[in-house]
Every structure is written in structure tokens, then in C-alpha cells.
Write a protein that holds these residues in place. Structure first.
Motif, PDB file in Angstrom:
ATOM      1  N   ASN A 236     -64.951  28.914 -30.452  1.00  0.00           N
ATOM      2  CA  ASN A 236     -65.187  30.255 -30.990  1.00  0.00           C
ATOM      3  C   ASN A 236     -64.274  31.262 -30.283  1.00  0.00           C
ATOM      4  O   ASN A 236     -63.790  30.989 -29.191  1.00  0.00           O
TER       5      ASN A 236
ATOM      6  N   ASP B 181     -66.046  38.164 -28.893  1.00  0.00           N
ATOM      7  CA  ASP B 181     -65.487  39.488 -28.612  1.00  0.00           C
ATOM      8  C   ASP B 181     -65.763  39.851 -27.148  1.00  0.00           C
ATOM      9  O   ASP B 181     -66.531  40.765 -26.852  1.00  0.00           O
TER      10      ASP B 181
ATOM     11  N   ASN C 216     -62.766  49.324 -21.022  1.00  0.00           N
ATOM     12  CA  ASN C 216     -64.000  48.752 -21.560  1.00  0.00           C
ATOM     13  C   ASN C 216     -65.221  49.284 -20.825  1.00  0.00           C
ATOM     14  O   ASN C 216     -66.225  49.641 -21.429  1.00  0.00           O
TER      15      ASN C 216
ATOM     16  N   SER D 110     -82.522  39.488 -18.797  1.00  0.00           N
ATOM     17  CA  SER D 110     -82.219  38.528 -17.722  1.00  0.00           C
ATOM     18  C   SER D 110     -81.596  37.247 -18.287  1.00  0.00           C
ATOM     19  O   SER D 110     -81.045  36.442 -17.548  1.00  0.00           O
ATOM     20  N   LEU D 111     -81.710  37.051 -19.597  1.00  0.00           N
ATOM     21  CA  LEU D 111     -81.110  35.868 -20.223  1.00  0.00           C
ATOM     22  C   LEU D 111     -79.786  36.208 -20.930  1.00  0.00           C
ATOM     23  O   LEU D 111     -79.306  35.443 -21.766  1.00  0.00           O
TER      24      LEU D 111
ATOM     25  N   ASN E 180     -76.751  36.157 -19.918  1.00  0.00           N
ATOM     26  CA  ASN E 180     -75.711  35.145 -19.713  1.00  0.00           C
ATOM     27  C   ASN E 180     -75.898  33.955 -20.639  1.00  0.00           C
ATOM     28  O   ASN E 180     -74.938  33.418 -21.201  1.00  0.00           O
ATOM     29  N   GLU E 181     -77.149  33.536 -20.805  1.00  0.00           N
ATOM     30  CA  GLU E 181     -77.456  32.409 -21.703  1.00  0.00           C
ATOM     31  C   GLU E 181     -77.004  32.733 -23.128  1.00  0.00           C
ATOM     32  O   GLU E 181     -76.429  31.900 -23.822  1.00  0.00           O
TER      33      GLU E 181
ATOM     34  N   ASP F 229     -74.695  34.814 -24.107  1.00  0.00           N
ATOM     35  CA  ASP F 229     -73.225  34.830 -24.227  1.00  0.00           C
ATOM     36  C   ASP F 229     -72.652  33.416 -24.206  1.00  0.00           C
ATOM     37  O   ASP F 229     -71.724  33.106 -24.947  1.00  0.00           O
ATOM     38  N   VAL F 230     -73.214  32.561 -23.359  1.00  0.00           N
ATOM     39  CA  VAL F 230     -72.715  31.177 -23.309  1.00  0.00           C
ATOM     40  C   VAL F 230     -73.032  30.464 -24.630  1.00  0.00           C
ATOM     41  O   VAL F 230     -72.205  29.737 -25.175  1.00  0.00           O
TER      42      VAL F 230
ATOM     43  N   SER G 167     -73.139  31.774 -27.466  1.00  0.00           N
ATOM     44  CA  SER G 167     -72.245  32.268 -28.528  1.00  0.00           C
ATOM     45  C   SER G 167     -70.854  31.634 -28.453  1.00  0.00           C
ATOM     46  O   SER G 167     -70.031  31.843 -29.338  1.00  0.00           O
ATOM     47  N   LEU G 168     -70.579  30.853 -27.405  1.00  0.00           N
ATOM     48  CA  LEU G 168     -69.295  30.147 -27.334  1.00  0.00           C
ATOM     49  C   LEU G 168     -69.289  28.931 -28.251  1.00  0.00           C
ATOM     50  O   LEU G 168     -68.262  28.278 -28.413  1.00  0.00           O
TER      51      LEU G 168
ATOM     52  N   LYS H  61     -72.481  47.278 -31.002  1.00  0.00           N
ATOM     53  CA  LYS H  61     -71.397  46.311 -30.742  1.00  0.00           C
ATOM     54  C   LYS H  61     -70.051  46.892 -31.138  1.00  0.00           C
ATOM     55  O   LYS H  61     -69.032  46.565 -30.555  1.00  0.00           O
TER      56      LYS H  61
ATOM     57  N   GLY I 291     -68.607  46.405 -27.654  1.00  0.00           N
ATOM     58  CA  GLY I 291     -68.327  44.967 -27.628  1.00  0.00           C
ATOM     59  C   GLY I 291     -69.604  44.156 -27.667  1.00  0.00           C
ATOM     60  O   GLY I 291     -70.685  44.699 -27.942  1.00  0.00           O
ATOM     61  N   THR I 292     -69.496  42.866 -27.373  1.00  0.00           N
ATOM     62  CA  THR I 292     -70.642  41.991 -27.635  1.00  0.00           C
ATOM     63  C   THR I 292     -71.277  41.385 -26.380  1.00  0.00           C
ATOM     64  O   THR I 292     -72.120  40.515 -26.484  1.00  0.00           O
ATOM     65  N   GLU I 293     -70.853  41.844 -25.211  1.00  0.00           N
ATOM     66  CA  GLU I 293     -71.447  41.254 -24.003  1.00  0.00           C
ATOM     67  C   GLU I 293     -72.909  41.673 -23.870  1.00  0.00           C
ATOM     68  O   GLU I 293     -73.230  42.856 -23.805  1.00  0.00           O
TER      69      GLU I 293
ATOM     70  N   ARG J 296     -75.198  41.650 -21.618  1.00  0.00           N
ATOM     71  CA  ARG J 296     -75.772  42.431 -20.505  1.00  0.00           C
ATOM     72  C   ARG J 296     -75.648  43.932 -20.777  1.00  0.00           C
ATOM     73  O   ARG J 296     -76.424  44.728 -20.250  1.00  0.00           O
TER      74      ARG J 296
END
Lengths: 252, 335
Positions: free
Chosen positions: A85, A88, B7, B212-213, B215-216, B218-219, B221-222, B271, B275-277, B279
Motif C-alpha cells: 500500500n 498517506d 506537517n 493508544s492503539l 500505531n496498530e 497505522d500498521v 493500513s499498510l 484527514k 494527513g492520515t496518521e 495519533r
């Protein structure tokens, strides 16, 4: 060293690998080749337990991978899938995700994590692009970013499924040179490639697969000049020597 | 590193803007209404306690619960939408897509069909209905590996099925249709502080857990393969996040009814700017969702005063064109 023994694996209703056995050496580049549908990707996916093994064993340094938890496995083996993927997010953020297996709840990065990420960015030449958005990068830069993420994962073994697909020829060679550097620094690389010229140039060991079985394995020269490769692909390969080394020419 | 600084400052500017919007919306919502309160009167009513004057009674029994309800519902629905969009990697996803509205709608129709018209019964039934519908979707998808596509398809199927039953009930029992009409339109006119207590505990706690999740999320979404190779049990994490999103949206629906568009539009807006991070997206959605719903409720009360529109209807009326404008502005880019 990865030792695969009598591995049968695949999907619920379809067995793809039929008794694969092979040893892949430490600190070397092992390249898996074979026609489409021969089970190359299935083999890589089985090693990282994306597919359950039906029977057989996979050992990493003589320890069965099946005994490792998912998190422990991620600290030993990194996997770069064929399709990725393009979220962004920034380059640095993606590379930081490589530290995910090492983070405990609530997922705070330590100084050591940040140092490792910095080093991965340096190794891949991405330090200047750390703050750039992934979607603003070229295909080659994105691929390097994913490689940097895999480096930040800091594993002994790196598996890559067709990592040069979609890259132009210059980016392919740059990428593979970087992979060579990693192998020279002690990483065990196992990847799938289709270009025989690149296989000849970069592979320390070649594994030829067909219909879910390993037909032949050995040095690139030996495999690429064998009768087996001609039979498997139904082509004719010719190796020829020039000033800058051996080359491979392929004819129908 | 210049981009990184840009950013960060964009995110900081958005957060400050969202906090200002939230404070202004809160203040306006408290002060403006059929009987206006000026700042001095507000301060006095706040200090003197609930039963000391007419202004204090309006403040403590009407305006404060209603404003709190808007803020809680807005934050919950926006965060729920952001989580669902992220987890399903689908920018068109919103709480409705995992069966929340359909489940709550059916539960309320059943509740009304049995003649239980109390606000507590409706709130309890709608929460349980929303959460149960999501679990049904998740279980349906689990059978086929809980992939993003199967969750969405499972949601569509479960929603269609539950809506059919709801329509059947309200056709057969007209009283149920009448009693559940307010719920289906969505709004805050029937809110009181008692009804808000469970949601006011659940919503902030669940938002913090979701944050708190980050990071989960974002990962995840990879892509499943990458997330898996980073040591994540993707099906478990996806289901957990969907369950938390369902609890959030279910808690909001329990006192506000079906509020369309908040869970879709606010995450999009956020977003687009930062952006989409996750946190950053989660707190930004909580703040701007709360402010957005408070402003919409204020507009719903004031536009045709003394008549009051249900906030849900106004939100859909404003949200639809706004969303189309966003799509036009993004032409040539990914939505």
C-alpha cells in the motif's frame, strides 16, 4: 540458516507446495525462480506463516519457526510482499513501523528505536526524504522506503517477493546493489526474481521451482545453464562471457 | 526535514482551530436558545447551582445536558468513523457500514413494538442493537478470515437483513413507527443528564483506548501481509478496533438516535488537513466532531425558531452538499 524439510503447504482447499526441502545459507542472497504459479510466493508466505503449513518443518538456526510467537518471528524474519500500500504518511513514519515488533503497549519508541530508524534511513539514502510523504515519491524511492522499514525491523533474514517489479531498470539495479550490501553485512536474503541477467549478477544460490516442487538448486551459473531450466520454462538459455562478466541470453 | 516541520505545524494549527471551534460552539450552544443567556448570567447560573433561578434551571437541566450530548455524540461518531475508515481501508466507510444504525434501528423498533417507550429503554436497546449488529458482521466476516472486503460485504448483508426486519415491524405495528420516528431522525431534544451518564463514561474511555492503539491502526493500513510480517495478528486487531468503534457509535446512537454523515464527513475533513496518521487523526476527529455537531444542533434550533429541526436531518442536509464540494476540490487526487 533456513532449513525447509518436506514442506506441504497451501490454502484450505488447495495444496500448492508438495514436499519442498531446501537449505538457504546465512549471509547470502538466495533467489527463487520459476514460472508463474510454480509456488515461489507460497514458499515465502509459508516461511513467515502467512499460510499454515500442512506438514513438514521450517527451521531457523535449527529451531522450528512454528514454535515462535508471531512477534518473535517478526524479530527474526522480515517479509516484503509483492504488493504494498502507499499510505498517506511520511517516509520516517513508515520506517518507524519497522520497530513495531519491538514495541510493548502503549507503543512508545525508545531512543534505541529512533537510532535504528535513523541508521536504516542512512543506509538506504533516504535521510533527506525522511519528512516527505510516501505518495509524493517515485516508485524507486517508495521501494527503498519499504526496504528501510524492513531494515528497521532488524532481522537476520529478509524475504522479498519480486522486489524489483514496477521499477525502471536503473532503480532495479540500484535496489539490487543495496540488497547485495545487506547480504555482505551478514543478512540472509531470500527473494523472488524473474530477470535471469539479474539472477546471474546478484544470486549466490538459485532455487528453481515448478508445480510446487523444487526442480534444482545451486549456483546461478549451474542452474541457468542446465537442461532443467530450459524444460521448466520451455525456453533456451545461453550464458556468454564478456569483459564485465557472465551474461545470460534467453530465446524461445 | 523541512516537510516534517511543515506537517507538524499544519497539524498543530488544525488542532488549535478545532479547539477554538469546540469552545465557541460550546459557548454558543449554552448561551443561545429560546431564552438567551449572557456571559454574566451564565457565570451566575453556573456558580449558584441548579434550582436557584429560571436561568439556572435552563442552564443545568436543558442547555448543559444538551451541549454535553452534542459534544459526546460528535466526538464518538467522528472517531468511530475514522477508525472504521482506517481499519477497512475504505474512505466511504462510516459507522453505518458495519450495521450500527441498522442494529440500533431494529432494536428500537422491537422496543417500541413491545410498548416500552421510556427513554432509558430506547437508549439501552439501541446500544445493545448497535453493538450486536457489529458483532454479527464481525462473526460473519471471521468465517472467511476477517478481510477488509468480507467485513464490508458482511456489513452490507447484515444491514439489508436487519433493515428488512425493521421495516416489517413498523409496517405491522404503526405505534412502533411513530415512537421510533424521533430516534430515526436523530437529534438531542429528548436528552437529559440521566440518559447521558453511561455514555459520558464509555465515550471518553473508549476514545483514549483507541488513541493508544493508533500505531496498530497505522500498521494495519499498510496491508494485511505487511502488518502480519511485523508481528500483528491482523484479524484480532481489526475485530478489536471494529468492536471499539461499534461501542463508541452505539453509545452515541443510544441518546442521539441515527445521526448520518458525522462519521463520514468529519474524518474526511480532518484527514484532508492533517494527513492520515492515527495519533493525530483520532484527537483531531474527537475535537472537530464535537464542535461540528454542537454547531449543527445550534443551527437546528435557531434556523426556524420557534420550530426545531432534528439535528440529524440538518446534518444530512448540510453534509451532503459539503461532501460533494470536498469531492470536487479533490478532483484528480485520491479521496
Amino acid at each position: 540458516m533456513i532449513s525447509i524439510s518436506e514442506l506441504y503447504a497451501g490454502y484450505e482447499d488447495k495444496e500448492i507446495l508438495h514436499g519442498v526441502s531446501e537449505t538457504l545459507p546465512d549471509g547470502k542472497i538466495s533467489v527463487i525462480i520459476g514460472p508463474n504459479g510454480s509456488g515461489k510466493s507460497t514458499l515465502l508466505r509459508s516461511i513467515v506463516r502467512l499460510l499454515p503449513e500442512i506438514s513438514g518443518t521450517i527451521l531457523l538456526n535449527e529451531k522450528p519457526l512454528a514454535e515462535l510467537s508471531r512477534q518473535e518471528l517478526a524479530k527474526k524474519i522480515a517479509y516484503l510482499p509483492q504488493s504494498r500500500n502507499v499510505p498517506d504518511i511520511t517516509v520516517e513514519r513508515l520506517v518507524m513501523h519497522g520497530r513495531f515488533p519491538y514495541l510493548s503497549y502503549p507503543r512508545r519508541y525508545s531512543k534505541e528505536d529512533r537510532e535504528i530508524v535513523k541508521k536504516a534511513l542512512e543506509m538506504t539514502g533516504l535521510t533527506e526524504l525522511a519528512g516527505s510523504k510516501l505518495e509524493d515519491l517515485s516508485g524507486g524511492q517508495r521501494q527503498k522506503t519499504y526496504l528501510a522499514m524492513v531494515l528497521a525491523q532488524d532481522t537476520e533474514v529478509i524475504l522479498m517477493d519480486e522486489p524489483t517489479t514496477w521499477l525502471d531498470i536503473r532503480n532495479q539495479l540500484e535496489f539490487l546493489k543495496l540488497v547485495r550490501t545487506l547480504a555482505d553485512s551478514g543478512k540472509t536474503i531470500i527473494m523472488i526474481l524473474h530477470d535471469f541477467e539479474q539472477v546471474l549478477q546478484f544470486a549466490d544460490k538459485v532455487v528453481l521451482m515448478e508445480k510446487g516442487k523444487i526442480v534444482m538448486a545451486g549456483e546461478a551459473v549451474k542452474v541457468l545453464s542446465s537442461d532443467e531450466i530450459n524444460q521448466v520454462y520451455n525456453i533456451k538459455t545461453f550464458l556468454y562471457d564478456t569483459e564485465d562478466g557472465l551474461h545470460c541470453y534467453v530465446k524461445m | 526535514m523541512k516537510n516534517k516541520t511543515v506537517n507538524k505545524s499544519k497539524t498543530a494549527a488544525f488542532m488549535i482551530g478545532a479547539i477554538v471551534l469546540l469552545l465557541v460552539a460550546t459557548l454558543l450552544n449554552i448561551c443561545i436558545g429560546a431564552s438567551d443567556l449572557d456571559l454574566e448570567g451564565l457565570w451566575k447560573a453556573l456558580l449558584s447551582g441548579p434550582d436557584t433561578s429560571a436561568a439556572a434551571r435552563i442552564l443545568w437541566y436543558v442547555r448543559l445536558p444538551r451541549t454535553a450530548a452534542c459534544l459526546l455524540a460528535g466526538a464518538a461518531l467522528a472517531v468511530s468513523g475514522a477508525v472504521i475508515q482506517k481499519v477497512l481501508a475504505n474512505n466511504l466507510a462510516s459507522p453505518g457500514i458495519i450495521g450500527i444504525n441498522a442494529g440500533a434501528g431494529l432494536a428500537v423498533a422491537v422496543c417500541c413494538a413491545f410498548g416500552w417507550f421510556t427513554s432509558w429503554a430506547i437508549a439501552g436497546f439501541s446500544f445493545i442493537g448497535a453493538v450486536c449488529a457489529t458483532f454479527l458482521v464481525v462473526i460473519t466476516a471471521q468465517k472467511s478470515g476477517a478481510s477488509k472486503t468480507t467485513v464490508v460485504l458482511g456489513g452490507v448483508a447484515v444491514t439489508a437483513f436487519l433493515n428488512a426486519i425493521t421495516e416489517g415491524i413498523i409496517t405491522m405495528i404503526p405505534d412502533a413507527a411513530l415512537a421510533s420516528a424521533d430516534f430515526r431522525a436523530g437529534g438531542f431534544s429528548a436528552v437529559n443528564s440521566g440518559r447521558l451518564i453511561p455514555a459520558s463514561i464509555i465515550i471518553p474511555v473508549v476514545i483514549i483506548v483507541i488513541w493508544s492503539l493508533a500505531n496498530e491502526m497505522d500498521v494495519l493500513s499498510l496491508g494485511d501481509d505487511t502488518a502480519h510480517s511485523l508481528g500483528m495478528n491482523t484479524a484480532t486487531v481489526r475485530n478489536l478496533l471494529l468492536a471499539l468503534a461499534a461501542v463508541l457509535a452505539g453509545a452515541a446512537v443510544s441518546f442521539a438516535g441515527v445521526l448520518g454523515f458525522v462519521g463520514l464527513i468529519v474524518p474526511h475533513m480532518v484527514k484532508r488537513f492533517i494527513g492520515t496518521e492515527s495519533r493525530s487523526v483520532i484527537p483531531a476527529c474527537a475535537l472537530s466532531g464535537a464542535g461540528f455537531v454542537a454547531l449543527c444542533d445550534l443551527a437546528a434550533r435557531m434556523l426556524f425558531a420557534p420550530y426545531e429541526l432534528p439535528a440529524g436531518i440538518l446534518m444530512s442536509a448540510l453534509g451532503g452538499p459539503f461532501f460533494i464540494w470536498l469531492l470536487w476540490k479533490r478532483k484528480g487526487k485520491r479521496v
